[in-house]
Design a protein around this motif. Sequence first.
Motif, PDB file in Angstrom:
ATOM      1  N   MET A   1       0.830  -1.208   0.000  1.00  0.00           N
ATOM      2  CA  MET A   1       0.000   0.000   0.000  1.00  0.00           C
ATOM      3  C   MET A   1       0.856   1.247   0.000  1.00  0.00           C
ATOM      4  O   MET A   1       0.626   2.192   0.735  1.00  0.00           O
ATOM      5  CB  MET A   1      -0.952   0.003   1.198  1.00  0.00           C
ATOM      6  N   THR A   2       1.903   1.237  -0.795  1.00  0.00           N
ATOM      7  CA  THR A   2       2.790   2.378  -0.880  1.00  0.00           C
ATOM      8  C   THR A   2       2.035   3.620  -1.324  1.00  0.00           C
ATOM      9  O   THR A   2       1.316   3.592  -2.316  1.00  0.00           O
ATOM     10  CB  THR A   2       3.915   2.100  -1.874  1.00  0.00           C
ATOM     11  N   ARG A 162      -5.632  -4.297   6.595  1.00  0.00           N
ATOM     12  CA  ARG A 162      -5.106  -5.456   5.879  1.00  0.00           C
ATOM     13  C   ARG A 162      -6.150  -6.572   5.825  1.00  0.00           C
ATOM     14  O   ARG A 162      -6.683  -6.885   4.767  1.00  0.00           O
ATOM     15  CB  ARG A 162      -3.822  -5.940   6.558  1.00  0.00           C
ATOM     16  N   ARG A 177      -6.597   0.500  -0.543  1.00  0.00           N
ATOM     17  CA  ARG A 177      -5.271   1.131  -0.538  1.00  0.00           C
ATOM     18  C   ARG A 177      -5.416   2.558  -0.006  1.00  0.00           C
ATOM     19  O   ARG A 177      -5.646   3.498  -0.770  1.00  0.00           O
ATOM     20  CB  ARG A 177      -4.673   1.119  -1.942  1.00  0.00           C
ATOM     21  N   GLU A 225       4.818  -2.864   3.647  1.00  0.00           N
ATOM     22  CA  GLU A 225       3.756  -2.740   2.655  1.00  0.00           C
ATOM     23  C   GLU A 225       3.200  -1.319   2.607  1.00  0.00           C
ATOM     24  O   GLU A 225       2.525  -0.933   1.652  1.00  0.00           O
ATOM     25  CB  GLU A 225       2.619  -3.709   2.961  1.00  0.00           C
ATOM     26  N   TRP A 226       3.516  -0.503   3.622  1.00  0.00           N
ATOM     27  CA  TRP A 226       2.998   0.862   3.689  1.00  0.00           C
ATOM     28  C   TRP A 226       3.930   1.873   3.029  1.00  0.00           C
ATOM     29  O   TRP A 226       3.521   2.991   2.779  1.00  0.00           O
ATOM     30  CB  TRP A 226       2.759   1.256   5.145  1.00  0.00           C
TER      31      TRP A 226
END
Length: 355
Positions: A1-2, A162, A177, A225-226
């Motif tokens: 989830m950039t 998540r 996202r 993931e962030w």
Amino acid sequence: MTPECTPGGSVERGMGSALRDVRFSVLDRSRVRRGQSHPEALRETVEFARLAEAWGYHRFWVSEHHSVPGVAGSAPTVLAAAVAAATSRIRVGTGGVMLPNHQPLVVAEQFGTLESLSPGRIDMGLGRSVGFTDGVRRALGRDRSDAEDFDAALAELLAYLRDGVGGVHAWPAEGLRIPAYLLATGSGAARAARFGLPLVIAAVAGTDRMVRAIDTYRAEFRETEWGARPYVIVSGTVLIADSVGEARRLLLPEAWSSAYSRTRGEFPVLDDPAGIERLAMTPRERTLFEEALRDQIHGTEDEVAESLELLLTRTAADEILVHTSTFDRAARLDSHRRLARLVGLPVREPQPSAA
């Protein structure tokens, strides 16, 4: 989830192009002026967001304050929903939701709702502050220990986005996202690095502490993931006027509000600069007042450009988040319009408001 944070970040950028290599965004705290009601201040925030979008700013964030005479923004996710509904392209979010004041499940659900209604435009900016006074903390059902449990609350919130926690699901947020950002100072920068989140940090003129915190953040950043890489948003006051003296005068109400809050525990409404100039301040008030003015970027367009380039040289920030409060609403809007042109944003004339 950039998060959508790709420009900037290069320490080697040239001075001449620095202002065009970063994003510029707006934080609005829905400040209340003398003679203005809180509902009027909130409606003004929504209209300001429409203008910020037309002037090419990247994102528009709102804040959370409780029982503050001079700030109308107490329900940031509700206000963000109104801003998102009144705009169509600009990113909308919070700067921030104070996580210790809320249950992580509820925060996840609120942002999931926002993202569902305005897909691809929502930012989840999170802060660690608790209520400003003991009375506010009691009313919120919180105390200072809640801020100490921030890491656990943040981990729980991210887990809800998540796949849930212990069989509890934060629908409609789950799997969406929604970029998360951490408002931090000092040791908070290391927390942002540990969670792999973009860092939002206040610009304080003349101090090395901010730079050290940013350096720590970049050195300790852990890809998650962030976030795939460090991303730094520097937040500060920027005001452009025809002269440095006029710019300074426009900033007097916010500087006095800051000094007042630190001596009396309450942010007052913004007052006319003429009245503030006549105040007989105590020595402590005068010191705090001058400190508040010193931490602002203000002046003519050339002077502001020079100060911003210096800030970018020191921080290599990816983005500047501008929060500027004045008693003179027209002057504030003119400053944001001039700043947008100065840094090369695609300024357009706003469409007439539906209201």
